[in-house]
Design an enzyme around this catalytic site. Structure first.
Site, PDB file in Angstrom:
ATOM      1  N   ARG A   1      17.628  23.807  15.676  1.00 46.38           N
ATOM      2  CA  ARG A   1      18.853  23.063  15.054  1.00 46.38           C
ATOM      3  C   ARG A   1      18.432  22.733  13.652  1.00 46.38           C
ATOM      4  O   ARG A   1      18.854  23.260  12.637  1.00 46.38           O
ATOM      5  CB  ARG A   1      18.807  21.514  15.810  1.00 46.38           C
ATOM      6  CG  ARG A   1      20.499  21.170  15.497  1.00 46.38           C
ATOM      7  CD  ARG A   1      20.469  20.134  14.158  1.00 46.38           C
ATOM      8  NE  ARG A   1      19.465  18.838  14.204  1.00 46.38           N
ATOM      9  CZ  ARG A   1      19.237  18.364  12.966  1.00 46.38           C
ATOM     10  NH1 ARG A   1      19.869  18.591  12.074  1.00 46.38           N
ATOM     11  NH2 ARG A   1      18.246  17.188  13.205  1.00 46.38           N
ATOM     12  N   ASP A   2      17.412  21.896  13.378  1.00 48.63           N
ATOM     13  CA  ASP A   2      17.110  21.435  12.047  1.00 48.63           C
ATOM     14  C   ASP A   2      16.485  22.800  11.407  1.00 48.63           C
ATOM     15  O   ASP A   2      16.450  23.299   9.970  1.00 48.63           O
ATOM     16  CB  ASP A   2      16.015  20.527  11.943  1.00 48.63           C
ATOM     17  CG  ASP A   2      16.319  19.647  10.700  1.00 48.63           C
ATOM     18  OD1 ASP A   2      17.384  19.716   9.954  1.00 48.63           O
ATOM     19  OD2 ASP A   2      15.747  18.402  10.414  1.00 48.63           O
TER      20      ASP A   2
ATOM     21  N   TYR B   1      19.970   9.157  16.010  1.00 48.77           N
ATOM     22  CA  TYR B   1      19.264   9.042  14.632  1.00 48.77           C
ATOM     23  C   TYR B   1      19.860   7.903  13.633  1.00 48.77           C
ATOM     24  O   TYR B   1      21.049   7.848  13.888  1.00 48.77           O
ATOM     25  CB  TYR B   1      19.938  10.484  14.108  1.00 48.77           C
ATOM     26  CG  TYR B   1      18.849  11.574  14.561  1.00 48.77           C
ATOM     27  CD1 TYR B   1      17.680  11.888  13.732  1.00 48.77           C
ATOM     28  CD2 TYR B   1      19.570  12.865  15.100  1.00 48.77           C
ATOM     29  CE1 TYR B   1      16.891  13.205  14.172  1.00 48.77           C
ATOM     30  CE2 TYR B   1      18.803  13.945  15.458  1.00 48.77           C
ATOM     31  CZ  TYR B   1      17.347  14.035  14.920  1.00 48.77           C
ATOM     32  OH  TYR B   1      16.491  15.081  15.255  1.00 48.77           O
TER      33      TYR B   1
ATOM     34  N   GLU C   1      20.318   8.374  10.379  1.00 48.99           N
ATOM     35  CA  GLU C   1      20.356   9.330   9.148  1.00 48.99           C
ATOM     36  C   GLU C   1      20.065   8.369   7.754  1.00 48.99           C
ATOM     37  O   GLU C   1      20.881   7.415   7.673  1.00 48.99           O
ATOM     38  CB  GLU C   1      21.553  10.232   8.870  1.00 48.99           C
ATOM     39  CG  GLU C   1      21.714  11.123   7.763  1.00 48.99           C
ATOM     40  CD  GLU C   1      22.980  11.662   7.837  1.00 48.99           C
ATOM     41  OE1 GLU C   1      22.707  12.888   7.184  1.00 48.99           O
ATOM     42  OE2 GLU C   1      23.903  11.451   8.331  1.00 48.99           O
TER      43      GLU C   1
ATOM     44  N   THR D   1      15.175  11.448   5.671  1.00 44.90           N
ATOM     45  CA  THR D   1      16.382  12.848   5.401  1.00 44.90           C
ATOM     46  C   THR D   1      15.993  13.451   4.082  1.00 44.90           C
ATOM     47  O   THR D   1      16.351  14.701   4.230  1.00 44.90           O
ATOM     48  CB  THR D   1      17.582  12.232   5.506  1.00 44.90           C
ATOM     49  OG1 THR D   1      17.772  11.062   6.674  1.00 44.90           O
ATOM     50  CG2 THR D   1      18.989  13.069   5.523  1.00 44.90           C
TER      51      THR D   1
ATOM     52  N   HIS E   1      10.829  11.622  11.953  1.00 42.09           N
ATOM     53  CA  HIS E   1      11.632  12.944  11.644  1.00 42.09           C
ATOM     54  C   HIS E   1      11.294  13.126  10.077  1.00 42.09           C
ATOM     55  O   HIS E   1      11.989  12.327   9.319  1.00 42.09           O
ATOM     56  CB  HIS E   1      13.110  13.092  11.951  1.00 42.09           C
ATOM     57  CG  HIS E   1      13.698  14.318  11.705  1.00 42.09           C
ATOM     58  ND1 HIS E   1      13.892  15.255  12.685  1.00 42.09           N
ATOM     59  CD2 HIS E   1      14.247  14.885  10.343  1.00 42.09           C
ATOM     60  CE1 HIS E   1      14.527  16.281  12.035  1.00 42.09           C
ATOM     61  NE2 HIS E   1      14.560  16.179  10.900  1.00 42.09           N
TER      62      HIS E   1
ATOM     63  N   HIS F   1      10.895  15.360   6.491  1.00 44.86           N
ATOM     64  CA  HIS F   1      11.064  16.397   5.691  1.00 44.86           C
ATOM     65  C   HIS F   1       9.788  16.682   4.666  1.00 44.86           C
ATOM     66  O   HIS F   1       9.469  15.413   4.214  1.00 44.86           O
ATOM     67  CB  HIS F   1      12.438  16.207   4.951  1.00 44.86           C
ATOM     68  CG  HIS F   1      13.461  16.671   6.233  1.00 44.86           C
ATOM     69  ND1 HIS F   1      13.967  17.839   6.081  1.00 44.86           N
ATOM     70  CD2 HIS F   1      14.171  15.936   6.819  1.00 44.86           C
ATOM     71  CE1 HIS F   1      15.155  17.800   6.932  1.00 44.86           C
ATOM     72  NE2 HIS F   1      15.141  16.520   7.543  1.00 44.86           N
TER      73      HIS F   1
END
Length: 504
Positions: A10-11, A138, A140, A173, A201, A203
């Site tokens: 997905r990501d 999530y 976000e 995010t 999560h 990045h």
């Protein structure tokens, strides 16, 4: 126990230029669940395309057949019934609901008040409960939410504290956090909501996805999100292999990951995505278990002085000692030892000098070349080839399958065979396989990986380097061929392999 959720499908698919077709998604999902043993996989975004729907159906059907359907998760949206109906129509039972984790996102993107957004979330949660769909949520832009509007984050969590949300997933995010901020914000969340399951999560915009993931675990996060090879939008996500190794070695955290398959899934994703893994990528890079400096090989021989806990066997790999101008006698000795060749110290010195000369010319020197170099330096005859290519012809034409006709000599006996294939080299190998199966009654080594490259700065008439990885039972071998013609380079690599296995 730390949960590992892999979001490659997905990501990771949001990497520029990456788009997996349904059967590729299925193959990756199977390996992640069955072989690597990740706890969960996020496989798609709801309502994206018909191809995405087909992929999710395939994965859910497989997961259902092996009792792993609860591991399969799909990103969905606060859109009433639409995402949940889409997921259920695919056979899925888990939605990762994308809600807003910062006031700016809520007011400027949705143009709604926090109360309106919370009301919309509640409607989706009620419908999910009715449809027997498990919900993770999530938040976000949670990282900016905690920086700029923590009262909004708490308002959302307070309103949903009694809901059926199983996990609250906290994304950085835009990849703006550092480990100290992660620790501070995670501790605030856990202090206020001690009974909630939080995932983190990351990045990698500031190259801190791994360190931020570890900071989250140290602060009490019960799950982290990763992707194979760190795939993801912009600078990518936290790489699965790196997060696993650091969690285990530095913090003694327990996971369910089968480390021996990490390199294998990395190669699979590399092939399907078309995004090459950097040679120095930790754990899975081509060079990370290759010692170049001779002093390191010497230290390894003397009680493993240059080894750490990242032993290659742990990840289904093996340590190699590069041959080149920096090798030194210790590197040469290590390679000779692997090949079962014994030389005197003076002979080893002369071989080392020859390899150094080749390295200065930037010529490729591989372990498979070493016996020939030894023969040349010691003025012996070239090692007798037990498998020889006497002649061959390959043809290709528009609308017809390529044809190969070959004549080889194996241990003094000549054999001929013809075959067609999907390419010139494929036809050639099928002809060889026919000889080994029908004339010798022997198995032919399995081709595991095949890469072709032109040296940096090469032109259209440059030499082509072909590297082929073979497996014969428990024995793995990598051979190289160099030629102006790609098929010829592959054939050279193939006959190097056959002669090595024939010797054994």
């Amino acid at each position: 126990m730390v949960e590992i959720m892999d979001s490659t499908l997905r990501d990771g698919e949001q990497t520029s230029g990456v788009s997996f077709v349904p059967h590729e998604k299925l193959m990756i999902a199977r390996m992640l669940m069955r072989d690597v043993n990740v706890d969960r996989i996020e496989v798609a975004s709801a309502r994206v395309s018909d191809g995405e729907k087909e992929a999710v159906k395939l994965i859910c059907r497989y997961a259902q057949s092996v009792g792993m359907l609860q591991k399969v998760e799909v990103l969905g949206f606060v859109d009433g019934h639409l995402s949940i109906d889409w997921i259920r129509s695919c056979g899925g039972t888990v939605i990762n609901l994308l809600a807003k984790g910062s006031l700016r996102h809520c007011t400027h993107q949705l143009h709604k008040t926090p109360e309106e957004h919370i009301s919309d979330i509640r409607k989706v949660l009620d419908y999910a409960d009715k449809m027997n769909v498990e919900v993770n949520m999530y938040l976000e832009d949670w990282s900016n939410g905690m920086k700029d509007s923590p009262e909004y984050v708490y308002q959302v969590l307070d309103a949903l504290a009694d809901s059926n949300v199983k996990r609250f997933m906290l994304p950085d995010t835009l990849g703006v956090m550092n480990p100290l901020q992660v620790v501070g914000f995670m501790r605030k969340m856990l202090k206020r909501y001690p009974d909630k399951h939080f995932d983190f999560h990351a990045h990698n915009d500031y190259d801190m996805a791994v360190s931020n993931s570890l900071a989250a675990v140290l602060s009490g996060a019960r799950g982290v999100h990763v992707t194979v090879n760190g795939l993801g939008e912009r600078c990518g996500n936290a790489p699965l292999a790196s997060v696993q190794a650091i969690l285990k070695d530095h913090f003694h955290a327990q996971t369910h990951i089968n480390e021996e398959r990490l390199n294998e899934v990395s190669r699979l994703v590399e092939g399907y995505s078309g995004i090459a893994v950097a040679p120095n990528q930790p754990i899975v890079g081509e060079n990370v278990f290759t010692q170049v400096a001779g002093v390191h090989a010497d230290g390894d021989k003397k009680d493993n002085l240059y080894c750490n806990d990242l032993v290659p066997e742990r990840f289904g790999r093996k340590r190699e000692y590069a041959l080149g101008k920096n090798s030194g006698r210790a590197n040469i000795a290590k390679n000779l030892e692997e090949l079962g060749l014994e030389l005197t110290p003076e002979q080893t010195k002369r071989v080392t000098q020859r390899i150094t000369e080749l390295g200065d010319k930037k010529e490729i020197v591989t372990q498979e070349d070493l016996p020939y170099i030894v023969s040349d330096v010691l003025k012996h005859d070239v090692r007798e080839e037990k498998v020889k290519l006497l002649s061959y012809m390959v043809t290709t034409s528009y609308g017809l399958k390529p044809l190969a006709s070959i004549k080889v000599e194996i241990n003094g006996q000549q054999y001929e065979a013809d075959s067609t294939g999907d390419g010139q080299y494929d036809a050639f190998v099928k002809a060889l396989r026919h000889i080994y199966k029908h004339h010798l009654n022997r198995t032919f080594p399995i081709l595991e990986n095949y890469t072709v490259s032109i040296p940096p700065g090469g032109r259209t008439d440059a030499l082509v380097q072909t590297i082929i990885t073979w497996r014969n039972g428990d024995r793995q071998l990598r051979t190289r061929g160099l030629d102006a013609d790609q098929t010829e380079a592959a054939i050279k690599a193939t006959f190097k392999m056959l002669n090595i296995f024939e010797e054994e």
